[in-house]
Enzyme design. Sequence first.
Site, PDB file in Angstrom:
ATOM      1  N   HIS A   1      -7.899  -0.309 -16.491  1.00 10.44           N
ATOM      2  CA  HIS A   1      -8.800   0.610 -15.805  1.00 10.44           C
ATOM      3  C   HIS A   1     -10.040   0.676 -16.692  1.00 10.44           C
ATOM      4  O   HIS A   1      -9.922   0.688 -17.922  1.00 10.44           O
ATOM      5  CB  HIS A   1      -8.262   2.048 -15.752  1.00 10.44           C
TER       6      HIS A   1
ATOM      7  N   ASP B   1      -9.769   3.258 -19.506  1.00  8.91           N
ATOM      8  CA  ASP B   1      -8.872   3.142 -20.659  1.00  8.91           C
ATOM      9  C   ASP B   1      -9.347   2.091 -21.651  1.00  8.91           C
ATOM     10  O   ASP B   1      -8.990   2.167 -22.826  1.00  8.91           O
ATOM     11  CB  ASP B   1      -7.386   3.009 -20.287  1.00  8.91           C
TER      12      ASP B   1
ATOM     13  N   GLU C   1      -2.903  -0.646  -3.623  1.00  8.70           N
ATOM     14  CA  GLU C   1      -1.580  -0.389  -4.219  1.00  8.70           C
ATOM     15  C   GLU C   1      -0.948   0.841  -3.569  1.00  8.70           C
ATOM     16  O   GLU C   1      -1.368   1.973  -3.816  1.00  8.70           O
ATOM     17  CB  GLU C   1      -1.740  -0.177  -5.732  1.00  8.70           C
TER      18      GLU C   1
ATOM     19  N   GLU D   1       4.327  -1.862  -6.169  1.00 15.33           N
ATOM     20  CA  GLU D   1       4.974  -1.369  -7.395  1.00 15.33           C
ATOM     21  C   GLU D   1       6.350  -0.790  -7.076  1.00 15.33           C
ATOM     22  O   GLU D   1       6.493   0.018  -6.157  1.00 15.33           O
ATOM     23  CB  GLU D   1       4.066  -0.311  -8.042  1.00 15.33           C
TER      24      GLU D   1
ATOM     25  N   ASP E   1       3.263  -4.726  -9.408  1.00 16.78           N
ATOM     26  CA  ASP E   1       3.361  -3.894 -10.601  1.00 16.78           C
ATOM     27  C   ASP E   1       4.848  -3.745 -10.876  1.00 16.78           C
ATOM     28  O   ASP E   1       5.573  -3.040 -10.157  1.00 16.78           O
ATOM     29  CB  ASP E   1       2.682  -2.533 -10.394  1.00 16.78           C
TER      30      ASP E   1
ATOM     31  N   ASP F   1       7.638   9.279 -10.768  1.00 16.82           N
ATOM     32  CA  ASP F   1       7.168   7.926 -11.048  1.00 16.82           C
ATOM     33  C   ASP F   1       7.326   7.708 -12.556  1.00 16.82           C
ATOM     34  O   ASP F   1       6.401   7.930 -13.320  1.00 16.82           O
ATOM     35  CB  ASP F   1       5.690   7.836 -10.628  1.00 16.82           C
TER      36      ASP F   1
ATOM     37  N   ASP G   1       3.437  -2.494 -15.252  1.00 19.68           N
ATOM     38  CA  ASP G   1       2.906  -1.129 -15.165  1.00 19.68           C
ATOM     39  C   ASP G   1       4.061  -0.221 -15.571  1.00 19.68           C
ATOM     40  O   ASP G   1       4.654   0.486 -14.749  1.00 19.68           O
ATOM     41  CB  ASP G   1       2.411  -0.836 -13.745  1.00 19.68           C
TER      42      ASP G   1
HETATM   43  C1  XUL Z   1      -0.193   4.844 -10.904  1.00 17.86           C
HETATM   44  C2  XUL Z   1      -0.368   3.389 -10.962  1.00 17.86           C
HETATM   45  C3  XUL Z   1      -1.687   2.923 -11.464  1.00 17.86           C
HETATM   46  C4  XUL Z   1      -2.194   1.691 -10.800  1.00 17.86           C
HETATM   47  C5  XUL Z   1      -3.564   1.297 -11.245  1.00 17.86           C
HETATM   48  O1  XUL Z   1       1.041   5.253 -10.429  1.00 17.86           O
HETATM   49  O2  XUL Z   1       0.515   2.642 -10.639  1.00 17.86           O
HETATM   50  O3  XUL Z   1      -1.566   2.742 -12.833  1.00 17.86           O
HETATM   51  O4  XUL Z   1      -1.364   0.612 -11.012  1.00 17.86           O
HETATM   52  O5  XUL Z   1      -4.497   2.287 -11.054  1.00 17.86           O
HETATM   53 CO    CO Z   2       0.655   0.551 -10.659  1.00 14.81          CO
END
Ligand code: XUL
Ligand code: CO
Length: 435
Positions: free
Chosen positions: A100, A103, A231, A267, A295, A306, A338
Amino acid sequence: MADYFDVPQIQFEGSSSTNPLSFKHYNPEEVIAGKSMRDHLRFAGAYWHSMRGTGADPFGMGTMQMPWDDGTDSEANALKRLDVFFEFLVKCQIDFYCWHDRDISPERDTIAETNAVLDNVVSRLEELQKEHNKSLLWGTACLFAHPRYGQGAATSPYLGVYAHAAAQVRKAIECTHRLGGEGYVFWGGREGYMSLINTNMKKELDHLAAFLHMAVDYKKSIGFDAPFYIEPKPQEPTTHQYDSDSAACLNFLREYGLMDHFKLNIETNHATLAGHTMRHELRVAADAGALGSIDANDGTANCGWDTDEFPTDLYLTTEVMLEVLRAGGFTTGGLNFDAKRRRDSFQPVDLFHAHIAGMDAFARGLKIANAILEDGRVDAFISTRYSTWDSELGQKVEAGNATLEELEAYAASNPEPEVLSGRQEMLENMINQFI
Ligand code: XUL
Ligand code: CO
């Protein structure tokens, strides 16, 4: 190279090795079905968890030992973290990474100042990528941490906030392009609602679509031809996220004419929060030709948070790789960890243990999935199960050329159709045979 970790480069030592700092199954150059494991799996490290995750939770402060980090948001500290991260990528044999904007680089008082630091950070990333032969899997903008985004960014009730989000996304896409990024992610951080009582949902969704169309226009204008990914995630931090699951995302993209420009970044822990399996989410995306990237993580099934755990469940990695292989493998996407270490795994070396665990689990998942496909019994069972559709009438229905009257005549003139066992348990046991 910098030496912040007292760890040698992790090597493949085979399944009988007892060295915890070795790969038991991930052998980057080993060829599986005509492609190296490295090219199948395309592992990526997530900068936010690995470099910025402190281990803090709602009940306690951070625990992670990061002796290289002076805790400030100075440019020097931001640049130093990059060296640490690349040492980690090299030593863990991870070829890709993701970030990001906020970060990798701190926010300053004005957009111009913020972008100036970001440019310097990106210049250093450019050098490090070249020096160590690493690539950016995707970049993204953090549109959820700053208080201005507390009620959404591209779905904020406030135009001024929307404009800030636009500025941030424009710059993040530019930086991703500069670094040769293979994709760009939109995760709807706070794009949703806490309550419908104060929300104009239709307006917010229209605004989100307009935002994404502007991002597509910008991408074209700078010649960035990597895919955009959405996502999905159903909730947390909001009560309801608009990109709640694969099907909702695809519906949104179709409704607003965005299907040609977006794929999905799926994810595992988001899938389980949505009440689905990861396999379901991947299948929905793949069937729509929209399986972009993954992810890779896992959650605690009975917890409802999460938790972004490292994926070590072989059944999960097998299912994921079955879906990926059946969809023809990754093109621009990959497996981005992730995932964060548990709060109690606070030493720098735990970063290695965690990634080794995830990489070995996926290496095994790949081998098992490939063995299942090469064996062919599961796929043969599925083709046989649907074989009545190969008939003339079946083909006519699939082509959209049949009528209800025709089908009625068919049903009336044939004996009661034979329905065979689905053999679920037999097939589950067959899969276990390979695991
Ligand atoms: C949050 C998440 C994020 C995205 C990128 O749950 O998965 O880290 O992958 O913004
Ligand atoms: Co993610």
